[in-house]
Motif scaffolding. Structure first.
Motif, mmCIF file in Angstrom:
data_model
loop_
_atom_site.group_PDB
_atom_site.id
_atom_site.type_symbol
_atom_site.label_atom_id
_atom_site.label_comp_id
_atom_site.label_asym_id
_atom_site.label_seq_id
_atom_site.Cartn_x
_atom_site.Cartn_y
_atom_site.Cartn_z
ATOM 1 N N GLY A 51 0.789 -1.236 0.000
ATOM 2 C CA GLY A 51 0.000 0.000 0.000
ATOM 3 C C GLY A 51 0.815 1.278 0.000
ATOM 4 N N SER A 69 1.740 -3.672 17.160
ATOM 5 C CA SER A 69 0.621 -3.494 18.096
ATOM 6 C C SER A 69 1.017 -3.976 19.494
ATOM 7 C CB SER A 69 -0.629 -4.238 17.609
ATOM 8 O OG SER A 69 -0.444 -5.634 17.739
ATOM 9 N N ALA A 81 -4.005 0.090 10.751
ATOM 10 C CA ALA A 81 -5.066 -0.813 10.297
ATOM 11 C C ALA A 81 -6.398 -0.259 10.767
ATOM 12 C CB ALA A 81 -4.820 -2.217 10.855
ATOM 13 N N THR A 134 1.104 9.032 9.108
ATOM 14 C CA THR A 134 -0.059 8.845 8.230
ATOM 15 C C THR A 134 -1.322 8.882 9.085
ATOM 16 O OG1 THR A 134 1.282 7.456 6.785
ATOM 17 C CG2 THR A 134 -1.090 7.412 6.437
ATOM 18 N N THR A 165 -5.704 -0.056 -1.383
ATOM 19 C CA THR A 165 -4.704 -0.884 -0.693
ATOM 20 C C THR A 165 -5.414 -2.043 0.011
ATOM 21 O OG1 THR A 165 -4.867 0.169 1.474
ATOM 22 C CG2 THR A 165 -3.412 1.238 -0.132
HETATM 23 N N1 NAP Z 1 -6.178 2.844 2.359
HETATM 24 C C1 NAP Z 1 -6.884 3.876 2.778
HETATM 25 O O1 NAP Z 1 -7.988 4.176 2.282
HETATM 26 C C2 NAP Z 1 -6.334 4.771 3.863
HETATM 27 C C3 NAP Z 1 -6.932 6.031 4.048
HETATM 28 C C4 NAP Z 1 -6.430 6.871 5.027
HETATM 29 C C5 NAP Z 1 -5.366 6.468 5.811
HETATM 30 N N2 NAP Z 1 -4.819 5.234 5.628
HETATM 31 C C6 NAP Z 1 -3.685 4.841 6.483
HETATM 32 O O2 NAP Z 1 -2.566 4.574 5.668
HETATM 33 C C7 NAP Z 1 -1.653 3.734 6.381
HETATM 34 C C8 NAP Z 1 -1.182 2.636 5.452
HETATM 35 O O3 NAP Z 1 -2.284 1.800 5.143
HETATM 36 P P1 NAP Z 1 -2.538 1.248 3.674
HETATM 37 O O4 NAP Z 1 -3.787 1.820 3.198
HETATM 38 O O5 NAP Z 1 -1.335 1.377 2.844
HETATM 39 O O6 NAP Z 1 -2.888 -0.289 3.990
HETATM 40 P P2 NAP Z 1 -2.035 -1.629 3.881
HETATM 41 O O7 NAP Z 1 -1.682 -1.908 2.478
HETATM 42 O O8 NAP Z 1 -2.833 -2.635 4.636
HETATM 43 O O9 NAP Z 1 -0.683 -1.304 4.665
HETATM 44 C C9 NAP Z 1 -0.609 -1.304 6.065
HETATM 45 C C10 NAP Z 1 0.830 -1.528 6.467
HETATM 46 O O10 NAP Z 1 0.895 -1.533 7.916
HETATM 47 C C11 NAP Z 1 1.470 -2.775 8.339
HETATM 48 N N3 NAP Z 1 0.905 -3.265 9.576
HETATM 49 C C12 NAP Z 1 -0.396 -3.566 9.831
HETATM 50 N N4 NAP Z 1 -0.522 -4.087 11.070
HETATM 51 C C13 NAP Z 1 0.732 -4.117 11.595
HETATM 52 C C14 NAP Z 1 1.263 -4.544 12.841
HETATM 53 N N5 NAP Z 1 0.468 -5.044 13.802
HETATM 54 N N6 NAP Z 1 2.589 -4.435 13.054
HETATM 55 C C15 NAP Z 1 3.398 -3.949 12.080
HETATM 56 N N7 NAP Z 1 2.971 -3.506 10.899
HETATM 57 C C16 NAP Z 1 1.639 -3.597 10.649
HETATM 58 C C17 NAP Z 1 1.145 -3.767 7.227
HETATM 59 O O11 NAP Z 1 2.045 -4.846 7.324
HETATM 60 P P3 NAP Z 1 1.494 -6.371 7.191
HETATM 61 O O12 NAP Z 1 1.076 -6.497 5.771
HETATM 62 O O13 NAP Z 1 2.643 -7.192 7.566
HETATM 63 O O14 NAP Z 1 0.339 -6.489 8.155
HETATM 64 C C18 NAP Z 1 1.350 -2.887 5.992
HETATM 65 O O15 NAP Z 1 2.717 -2.809 5.680
HETATM 66 C C19 NAP Z 1 -2.418 3.235 7.615
HETATM 67 O O16 NAP Z 1 -1.991 3.989 8.736
HETATM 68 C C20 NAP Z 1 -3.863 3.571 7.276
HETATM 69 O O17 NAP Z 1 -4.636 3.782 8.433
HETATM 70 C C21 NAP Z 1 -5.266 4.369 4.657
#
Ligand code: NAP
Length: 262
Positions: free
Chosen positions: A17, A63, A91, A139, A189
């Motif tokens: 992502g 976490s 997450a 973020t 993502t």
């Molecule tokens: N996608 C959206 O619409 C959106 C919108 C606003 C904000 N955000 C924020 O953007 C950030 C990135 O999310 P993303 O959208 O790119 O989603 P994503 O593809 O699910 O990426 C999340 C990342 O965080 C890691 N992660 C999750 N749980 C973890 C844990 N317990 N310990 C260590 N690492 C962990 C994941 O690693 P693993 O794969 O190993 O779990 C992955 O590398 C997050 O903070 C999310 O809240 C996302």
């Protein structure tokens, strides 16, 4: 072996992502990286190394308090000052708080999204203070400035980190350290694979490209901006319009995103 003279950046949540795309941009822009995720970090590492960066990687569950401390110990053991820290791992959880969601999932995202961010920021900023400079990016989300019914705890964690980033920036005003809050809208993502999120209206809508969000985040960080509402222009418009809407109207709008699509 000769030490690299490139600047060094930490990016959490870099296996997929927005975090993976950020890591690619940093590599293309001449940084070496320390990247982390819970799993799948080796594959990300190989992808980023192909862009010319030296990459250290660490798999850890952020976490858990012990996981955060392990990551800090690993980063310290590398003996390289971290010039940029991007605290991006996060997450979500979707569903009705009283009737559907699981408290364990919610407590886990509070620890991941909030506690690990605060703990890593404390360590990163103290190091940056002794180095005299640095850049921190956290973020958050567009939902950080509005209540998010049906993603209630997630929305509150993002309000927390956004407020934290903006306040920390002010505390550091007299230093060479900047803090930027990255506020993506719905981005394409695996975030939407989280509990209660598949099949929601926000999951089904057209989402932003994480590569675009990452590039906007990188540019805002380089400019030392306090925040960047990333993704398509509607995200900026939504935040601007929200300033003039009564609380109830804002809440109804965000609620609709969390409802199941028909
Ligand atoms: N996608 C959206 O619409 C959106 C919108 C606003 C904000 N955000 C924020 O953007 C950030 C990135 O999310 P993303 O959208 O790119 O989603 P994503 O593809 O699910 O990426 C999340 C990342 O965080 C890691 N992660 C999750 N749980 C973890 C844990 N317990 N310990 C260590 N690492 C962990 C994941 O690693 P693993 O794969 O190993 O779990 C992955 O590398 C997050 O903070 C999310 O809240 C996302």
């Amino acid at each position: 072996m000769q030490m690299s003279t490139k600047p060094f950046a930490l990016i959490t949540g870099a296996s997929s992502g927005i975090g993976l795309e950020l890591a690619k941009v940093f590599a293309e822009e001449g940084y070496d990286l320390l990247i982390t995720a819970e799993k799948g970090i080796q594959e990300a590492s190989r992808t980023i190394e192909q862009l010319g960066a030296k990459v250290d990687s660490y798999e850890v569950d952020l976490s858990e308090e012990a996981g955060v401390d392990e990551l800090i110990a690993f980063a310290d053991s590398l003996g390289r000052p971290i010039e940029v820290a991007v605290l991006n791992a996060g997450a979500g959880v979707g569903g009705d708080f009283a009737r559907e969601t699981n408290l364990e999932d919610e407590e886990r995202i509070i620890r991941l999204n909030c506690l690990s961010t605060v703990r890593l920021a404390k360590w990163a900023v103290k190091n940056m203070l002794s180095d005299g400079k640095g850049r921190l990016m956290i973020t958050s989300s567009v939902v950080s400035v509005m209540p998010a019914p049906l993603q209630l705890v997630y929305g509150a964690t993002k309000a927390f980190v956004h407020s934290f980033a903006e306040g920390l920036r002010e505390e550091l005003r007299d230093t060479e350290i900047t803090v930027t809050s990255l506020q993506p809208g719905a981005t394409d993502t695996k975030f939407f694979e989280g509990p209660g999120l598949p099949g929601t209206k926000v999951d089904q809508m057209k989402k932003d490209d994480p590569a675009k969000v990452a590039r906007q985040g990188f540019d805002a960080l380089q400019n030392g901006d306090d925040h960047i509402v990333a993704g398509n222009i509607m995200n900026k418009i939504q935040i601007a319009v929200n300033k003039f809407l009564p609380e109830r109207a804002k809440t109804m709008a965000t609620r609709s995103y969390g409802e199941k699509a028909q």
